[in-house]
Motif scaffolding. Structure first.
Motif, PDB file in Angstrom:
ATOM      1  N   GLU A 137      -2.968  11.840  -5.962  1.00  0.00           N
ATOM      2  CA  GLU A 137      -3.368  10.655  -6.720  1.00  0.00           C
ATOM      3  C   GLU A 137      -3.413  10.859  -8.227  1.00  0.00           C
ATOM      4  OE1 GLU A 137      -6.103   7.780  -4.667  1.00  0.00           O
ATOM      5  OE2 GLU A 137      -6.805   9.633  -3.729  1.00  0.00           O
TER       6      GLU A 137
ATOM      7  N   ASP B  81       1.042  14.851   0.229  1.00  0.00           N
ATOM      8  CA  ASP B  81      -0.095  15.777   0.247  1.00  0.00           C
ATOM      9  C   ASP B  81      -0.870  15.635   1.562  1.00  0.00           C
ATOM     10  OD1 ASP B  81      -2.555  13.734  -1.341  1.00  0.00           O
ATOM     11  OD2 ASP B  81      -0.452  13.193  -1.028  1.00  0.00           O
ATOM     12  N   GLY B  82      -0.537  14.591   2.315  1.00  0.00           N
ATOM     13  CA  GLY B  82      -1.114  14.458   3.661  1.00  0.00           C
ATOM     14  C   GLY B  82      -0.381  15.410   4.585  1.00  0.00           C
TER      15      GLY B  82
ATOM     16  N   LYS C  71       2.667  10.234  -0.625  1.00  0.00           N
ATOM     17  CA  LYS C  71       1.558  10.786   0.146  1.00  0.00           C
ATOM     18  C   LYS C  71       1.938  12.045   0.921  1.00  0.00           C
ATOM     19  CE  LYS C  71       0.187   5.977   0.417  1.00  0.00           C
ATOM     20  NZ  LYS C  71      -0.098   4.808   1.240  1.00  0.00           N
TER      21      LYS C  71
ATOM     22  N   GLY D 183       0.777  -1.235   0.000  1.00  0.00           N
ATOM     23  CA  GLY D 183       0.000   0.000   0.000  1.00  0.00           C
ATOM     24  C   GLY D 183       0.808   1.284   0.000  1.00  0.00           C
TER      25      GLY D 183
ATOM     26  N   ASP E  80       5.961   5.126   2.209  1.00  0.00           N
ATOM     27  CA  ASP E  80       4.969   6.073   2.716  1.00  0.00           C
ATOM     28  C   ASP E  80       5.686   7.086   3.617  1.00  0.00           C
ATOM     29  OD1 ASP E  80       1.554   5.528   3.701  1.00  0.00           O
ATOM     30  OD2 ASP E  80       2.778   7.302   4.138  1.00  0.00           O
TER      31      ASP E  80
ATOM     32  N   GLU F  28      -4.808   4.749 -19.607  1.00  0.00           N
ATOM     33  CA  GLU F  28      -4.968   6.202 -19.421  1.00  0.00           C
ATOM     34  C   GLU F  28      -3.782   6.955 -20.017  1.00  0.00           C
ATOM     35  OE1 GLU F  28      -5.597   7.190 -15.264  1.00  0.00           O
ATOM     36  OE2 GLU F  28      -7.422   5.965 -15.180  1.00  0.00           O
TER      37      GLU F  28
ATOM     38  N   GLN G 211      -5.277  -2.995 -12.260  1.00  0.00           N
ATOM     39  CA  GLN G 211      -4.984  -1.628 -11.851  1.00  0.00           C
ATOM     40  C   GLN G 211      -3.928  -1.005 -12.757  1.00  0.00           C
ATOM     41  OE1 GLN G 211      -3.555  -1.415  -7.800  1.00  0.00           O
ATOM     42  NE2 GLN G 211      -3.560   0.817  -7.711  1.00  0.00           N
TER      43      GLN G 211
ATOM     44  N   LEU H 169      -4.226   2.067 -15.688  1.00  0.00           N
ATOM     45  CA  LEU H 169      -3.325   3.225 -15.686  1.00  0.00           C
ATOM     46  C   LEU H 169      -2.574   3.315 -17.015  1.00  0.00           C
ATOM     47  CD1 LEU H 169      -1.955   2.922 -12.013  1.00  0.00           C
ATOM     48  CD2 LEU H 169      -3.560   4.628 -12.899  1.00  0.00           C
TER      49      LEU H 169
END
Ligand SMILES: Nc1nc2c(ncn2[C@@H]2O[C@H](COP(=O)(O)OP(=O)(O)OP(=O)(O)O)[C@@H](O)[C@H]2O)c(=O)[nH]1
Ligand SMILES: Nc1nc2c(ncn2[C@@H]2O[C@H](COP(=O)(O)OP(=O)(O)OP(=O)(O)O)[C@@H](O)[C@H]2O)c(=O)[nH]1
Ligand SMILES: [Mg+2]
Ligand SMILES: [Mg+2]
Lengths: 292, 278
Positions: free
Chosen positions: A273, A247-248, A245, A106, A218, A150, A143, A147
């Motif tokens: 994301e 942006d957290g 991450k 994750g 992370d 896209e 997944q 992507l």
């Protein structure tokens, strides 16, 4: 924030000629606590504080700033110096070049493969192919394929193949056959202490000889960041780290922990994301964030 | 610690280091060491075993305060559980594990694949549904997440299911637009079935540090969190932050995740957790 807290501690230092261990013990305790609250690993904090004390002790108290500001500047500069430079380049010299991503469950590997593909396609005009080498997680291949669509980039996958090193080898051959000049390999999440799965990555490395092996981690990792970075590094000799991450609002002390314990450069950060949410690493911004 | 003759500054420093290493946080760790030291200096405890036990007891007290909260079962239809949490924390996998857990207790479940945002967010849960032989209500990527929650609950009512478990997209609490979306999902659950969702559980990744406490605070500002699922406890992270979450916010851990398979979920046992911590 830290500067404000030091104004208080350092009011007591007015009139002192030099910064000494004795008159700064309270300030040092404050800095130490701020780093721990930022999730920097305890041993890394202790090491860092020893370096800071060395740098501070005996310095003349400057006229133009408060001792508090002066100490924070020393700490800030030391932190930036430790974080490394923001010019960490990628080695993309192969035909094709191969980048392998690895990390805990994750952490953002699959989305980062796509972001990295987009970034390198734009910046270095690379013809990228993605390799879906996570054979375990339900819909991991789906997944990456979504992507890839896209981005209008080819994705190598084989739902019948459970042999990860073989899969990667075939992906590399496919990339060569199709004239791609960069292959980005997404792998399954795994625990750094899972010897069997870490060995799978070692075999993957032996077979495709990646030019870059990047740990995707992370930014909110806690005290275990050192163990995570060291285990992956010892097994694979990482070429760099990607922090995700951001942006957290995690303070991101894991950045210092991983950098300090492995010496490996943080090359990129991801801040959201969207496909475009990948940036080069800025050590000064990270230092400020960690100090809060 | 077992060779410590008498406890001195170095021993207390080592105890504090041990607690900090579990992600308990520096201030909670410091406080527990101070409490234990106080007992030792007043002669209430004597051996190093006492000291460690005393620290464990203090932590256990926090975790067990207010007793164990059982799941709020709905009397008039399915019990709706909403799973929320930051990106990659283990929501989708936990939805599958919870299905397997309740299934073993003889319950029926409908799954709501509410992650209509991420690539293969719905597909991932649908694949789990196939493995579990459990119906999954989903929708194409990009469609309204709240509508999926609504449809899943309606389907659960119609099937007379015992549980409806709703998966949501990962998000950072720093994104107010995404937190608003979550509030909308909750509201729409209530439209589908008054009183729903009956449980709102936040997944907390055991490898993450103090930001989990911020996550719990911020998600908890949107709606009452009724429990935590502490995931990835099979990794090296100890998840000590759940102690701070319990103490400051009162949210209890309901389940722990111990792996990637459907069976890798256990009811939270505070004693076992504290024993494994240090
Ligand atoms: N907000 C935010 N979310 C991110 C970022 N990077 C990844 N994510 C999200 O984090 C979650 C996990 O990302 P994945 O790419 O699936 O992670 P992974 O490492 O491939 O996961 P596994 O394959 O299961 O180990 C997804 O919801 C992503 O969209 C980031 O920089 N910011
Ligand atoms: N080892 C281990 N891995 C877990 C556990 N729970 C989840 N995972 C893994 O963590 C990764 C992310 O799990 P997901 O269920 O996709 O997480 P998520 O919160 O739904 O992610 P997003 O929807 O992208 O935000 C997957 O690789 C899972 O297999 C656990 O308890 N232990
Ligand atoms: Mg992945
Ligand atoms: Mg999910």
């Amino acid at each position: 924030n830290l500067t404000g807290r030091f104004q208080e501690a350092f009011r007591k230092l007015t009139g002192k000629k030099e910064l000494s261990e004795k008159n700064m013990s309270e300030a040092f305790a404050d800095i130490r606590n701020a780093l721990l609250e930022a999730d920097v690993n305890l041993e890394v904090v202790n090491q860092f504080m020893d370096d800071v004390k060395q740098a501070c002790i005996g310095q003349e108290v400057l006229k133009s700033v408060t001792p508090g500001q002066q100490t924070v500047k020393i700490v800030h500069d030391k932190l930036i110096e430790l974080m490394g430079s923001s010019t960490a380049e990628l080695n993309l010299g192969g035909e094709p070049a191969v980048i392998m991503l690895c990390g805990l469950h994750g952490s953002g590997k699959t989305t980062t493969s796509a972001k990295l593909a987009h970034f390198l396609q734009k910046k270095h005009r690379k013809r990228v192919m993605l390799a879906a080498c996570d054979v375990y997680r339900p819909a991991a291949i789906d997944q990456l394929e979504v992507l890839g669509r896209e981005l209008s980039l080819p994705v190598y996958s084989d739902r019948q193949c459970q042999d990860v090193p073989l899969l990667a080898q075939r992906a590399l051959q496919e990339a060569k056959d199709r004239g791609r000049d960069l292959l980005i390999i997404d792998t399954a999440g795994r625990l750094q202490v899972d010897e069997i799965l870490v060995q799978e990555l070692v075999e993957l490395k032996d077979i495709v000889r990646p030019h870059e092996i990047l740990l995707v981690a992370d930014s909110a990792l806690g005290q275990e960041a050192v163990s995570v970075a060291k285990h992956f590094d010892q097994a694979l000799d990482l070429s760099g780290i990607i922090l995700t991450k951001l942006d957290g609002d995690a303070r991101g002390g894991a950045a210092l922990s991983m950098r300090q314990s492995t010496g490996k450069p943080i090359k990129f950060v991801t801040v959201g994301e969207r496909i475009i949410d990948l940036e080069t690493f800025h050590p000064d911004r990270m230092a400020s964030r960690i100090l809060g | 610690f077992s060779d410590v003759e008498r406890w001195d500054e170095a021993s207390y420093a080592r105890l504090e280091a041990t607690l900090i290493s579990t992600d308990l946080g520096p201030s909670v760790s410091r406080r527990i060491v101070a409490d234990v030291r106080d007992k030792y200096e007043r002669g209430l405890i004597n051996t190093d075993a006492d000291i460690l036990d005393s620290a464990r007891t203090l932590i256990l007290d926090i975790l067990c305060r207010d007793g164990i909260q059982p799941i709020r079962l709905n009397e008039n239809g399915p019990t709706v559980i909403l799973l929320v949490g930051v990106n990659g924390s283990g929501k989708t996998t936990s939805a599958a594990k919870l299905t397997y857990h309740f299934r073993k207790l003889g319950k029926t479940i409908v799954l709501g694949a509410g992650d209509t945002f991420r690539a293969a967010g719905v597909t991932q849960l649908q694949l789990w549904g196939e493995r579990l032989d459990c119906p999954v209500i989903g929708a194409p990527q990009g469609s309204d997440s709240a509508a999926v929650a609504f449809d899943a609950i309606k389907s659960g009512i119609q099937k007379k299911a015992d549980f409806v478990i709703i998966d949501t997209a990962g998000r950072q609490h720093t994104r107010t637009d995404l937190m608003d979306e979550l509030l909308k999902v909750k509201r729409i659950c209530g439209k589908a079935l008054p009183g729903a969702p009956h449980e709102i559980w936040l997944t907390v990744d055991a490898s993450i540090g103090s930001n989990s406490l911020v996550q719990a605070k911020e998600f908890g500002k949107v709606f009452p969190i009724t429990g935590l699922i502490l995931t990835k406890l099979d990794g090296s992270g100890k998840g000590g932050v759940v102690v701070a979450i319990k103490e400051e916010l009162g949210y209890p851990v309901q389940f722990i995740g111990l792996g990637e398979q459907m069976g890798d979920l256990q009811l939270f046992d505070p004693e076992m957790f504290v024993k494994a911590m240090f």
